[in-house]
Write a protein that holds these residues in place. Structure first.
Motif, mmCIF file in Angstrom:
data_model
loop_
_atom_site.group_PDB
_atom_site.id
_atom_site.type_symbol
_atom_site.label_atom_id
_atom_site.label_comp_id
_atom_site.label_asym_id
_atom_site.label_seq_id
_atom_site.Cartn_x
_atom_site.Cartn_y
_atom_site.Cartn_z
ATOM 1 N N THR A 6 5.701 -3.285 -4.001
ATOM 2 C CA THR A 6 5.021 -4.477 -4.529
ATOM 3 C C THR A 6 4.317 -5.226 -3.403
ATOM 4 O O THR A 6 3.148 -5.628 -3.525
ATOM 5 C CB THR A 6 6.033 -5.409 -5.216
ATOM 6 O OG1 THR A 6 6.647 -4.714 -6.301
ATOM 7 C CG2 THR A 6 5.350 -6.656 -5.737
ATOM 8 N N VAL A 7 5.018 -5.427 -2.299
ATOM 9 C CA VAL A 7 4.431 -6.146 -1.165
ATOM 10 C C VAL A 7 3.273 -5.357 -0.572
ATOM 11 O O VAL A 7 2.217 -5.921 -0.246
ATOM 12 C CB VAL A 7 5.506 -6.435 -0.099
ATOM 13 C CG1 VAL A 7 4.887 -7.091 1.134
ATOM 14 C CG2 VAL A 7 6.603 -7.330 -0.678
ATOM 15 N N LEU A 29 2.969 -10.429 -6.727
ATOM 16 C CA LEU A 29 4.142 -10.994 -6.072
ATOM 17 C C LEU A 29 4.887 -11.964 -6.986
ATOM 18 O O LEU A 29 6.123 -11.999 -6.999
ATOM 19 C CB LEU A 29 3.723 -11.707 -4.784
ATOM 20 C CG LEU A 29 3.145 -10.815 -3.686
ATOM 21 C CD1 LEU A 29 2.620 -11.665 -2.529
ATOM 22 C CD2 LEU A 29 4.185 -9.831 -3.183
ATOM 23 N N LEU A 39 8.817 -10.023 1.470
ATOM 24 C CA LEU A 39 7.629 -10.800 1.830
ATOM 25 C C LEU A 39 7.931 -11.693 3.027
ATOM 26 O O LEU A 39 7.111 -11.803 3.953
ATOM 27 C CB LEU A 39 7.179 -11.636 0.634
ATOM 28 C CG LEU A 39 5.870 -12.405 0.781
ATOM 29 C CD1 LEU A 39 4.693 -11.451 0.958
ATOM 30 C CD2 LEU A 39 5.643 -13.307 -0.428
ATOM 31 N N ALA A 118 2.830 -17.755 -3.910
ATOM 32 C CA ALA A 118 2.389 -16.448 -3.431
ATOM 33 C C ALA A 118 0.967 -16.509 -2.892
ATOM 34 O O ALA A 118 0.634 -15.874 -1.880
ATOM 35 C CB ALA A 118 2.491 -15.418 -4.555
#
Length: 417
Positions: A6-7, A29, A39, A118
């Motif tokens: 995801t990051v 995020l 993160l 985010a």
């Protein structure tokens, strides 16, 4: 989807792509709370990378404040604090910068939604990734390790108190006397430190090496402020190089002199801004509207005249100590010759400057000269003068003593990268 993935996807979208993709990355995020720890870990890595590139905590806070918003300043301060326990041991200046980080009062940050948070994090990381390398400042710290646990000297404590009183008083004569005494103590403290270092090693030249620090030069009127800092550094056996894009000057010198420059520059800037506000009020009372040109000229004149006064005070103090040392030498009481010690230290500072900044240019203050602003700035510098010599009569366009970085018709220049 895994948290690291995801990051990674968010970074590929936001950090290495167009600005239009920022919302998409922030949405990725925001939709994955499990990615928060990864993160934050990446952010700490970016901070550690900034340290390897020559940046320091105060530098990061300064550039984030200049380029982004308060929320980003709080975020970068939190990252620096989180990374600090994993960092190697550093010097006292670094520790002081950590102590001065914003948000250290323990107050909770403003609440926000995950998407906004985010977005702010990605904007900050994008800035951190694009920071260039800076000249490392730590090359000269080795021989001074013993200073880290040494308490502040009585002389510096007294100097600090005198300058605080000079800033607080509303009486120019009192501020003048306090500033004069502070500069006298600074010059003598510098000489004492030089002689002690030489005596400790049994010869006139000390193996101690010059250090360096960065001092913020904030807008507005940062050119005039950089010139003032250059004047303070020059008078206190240091050199200064201004980095305009990132809002700081790098000052090179021995530790006791760097401390003096930081103290005196901060104090003179406070006094100059207070005097400028008062001068503007007087101009408005006379029916004249003051402009940006007035303020620029005021600070330029203040820096030019203050530099003249500072150098005169430093030279007078050095001469007095040299005469006392010569007299002591006739009785065998002197352990080291002052002039060779100072010459050795000046050469060391010059060598460090040339090593750190092999290529520099000088910059002139832009803009036209406002005669009233110049006159008021000169008058204010005389009120805050730091020497015992009578002020010289000068007008806009007069040429003062040539500093290391040169002068022009509008006063001093500052050396810049």
């Amino acid at each position: 989807m895994s948290t690291p993935r995801t990051v990674d996807r968010a970074f590929e979208t936001a950090l290495y792509d167009t600005a239009d993709a920022l919302d998409t990355a922030a949405s990725l995020l925001a939709a994955d709370p499990a990615a928060d720890a990864e993160l934050a870990r990446r952010g700490e890595e970016f901070v550690a990378t900034a340290w390897r590139r020559g940046w320091q905590p105060a530098d990061l806070v300064r550039v984030v404040r200049r380029e982004l918003d308060d929320v980003h300043v709080r975020l970068v301060a939190a990252l620096v604090r989180a990374q600090a326990p994993h960092d190697r041991a550093r010097g006292p200046r670094w520790a002081a910068q950590l102590d001065d980080l914003p948000g250290g009062d323990g107050a909770a940050p403003p609440r926000t939604d995950r998407f906004s948070h985010a977005t702010a994090v990605l904007e900050l990381y994008r800035l951190l990734l694009r920071l260039p390398g800076l000249e490392p400042l730590e090359a000269g710290e080795g021989p001074r390790r013993g200073r880290e646990n040494r308490p502040e000297s009585r002389a510096l404590a007294r100097i600090r108190a005198l300058l605080a009183k000079a800033e607080a008083t509303g009486y120019p004569e009192e501020a003048e006397a306090l500033s004069a005494k502070a500069q006298e103590l600074m010059a003598r403290h510098s000489i004492d430190e030089a002689l002690l270092a030489a005596q400790a090693h049994g010869h006139a030249s000390s193996p101690d090496t010059p250090g360096a620090c960065r001092i913020g030069v904030e807008p507005p009127y940062e050119q005039a402020k950089a010139v003032l800092l250059d004047a303070v550094a020059d008078a206190n056996h240091c050199g200064a190089v201004w980095n305009e894009p990132f809002g700081f000057s790098t000052v090179v010198g021995f530790e006791s002199d760097l401390e003096a420059v930081e103290l005196l520059y901060t104090s003179l800037l406070v006094q100059a801004e207070a005097a400028m506000t008062k001068a503007e009020a007087g101009q408005r009372a006379g029916g004249r509207k003051r402009t940006k040109t007035f303020r620029q000229s005021f600070l330029a004149a203040y820096a030019h005249r203050a530099g003249t006064r500072l150098r005169a005070a430093a030279e007078a103090a050095t001469q007095a100590v040299a005469e006392a040392a010569t007299e002591a030498a006739t009785t065998g009481a002197a352990d080291a010759d002052l002039l060779p010690v100072l010459a050795s230290r000046e050469a060391a500072v010059t060598d460090r400057m040339e090593h750190m900044f092999p290529e520099t240019t000088t910059t002139r203050l832009r803009g036209s000269v406002d005669a009233a602003g110049w006159t008021e700035g000169t008058r204010a510098a005389d009120a805050a003068r730091v020497g015992r010599h009578r002020p010289l009569e000068q007008t806009p366009g007069a040429r003062g003593p040539k500093p290391r970085s040169g002068t022009d018709a509008g006063g001093r220049q500052s050396r810049r990268q």
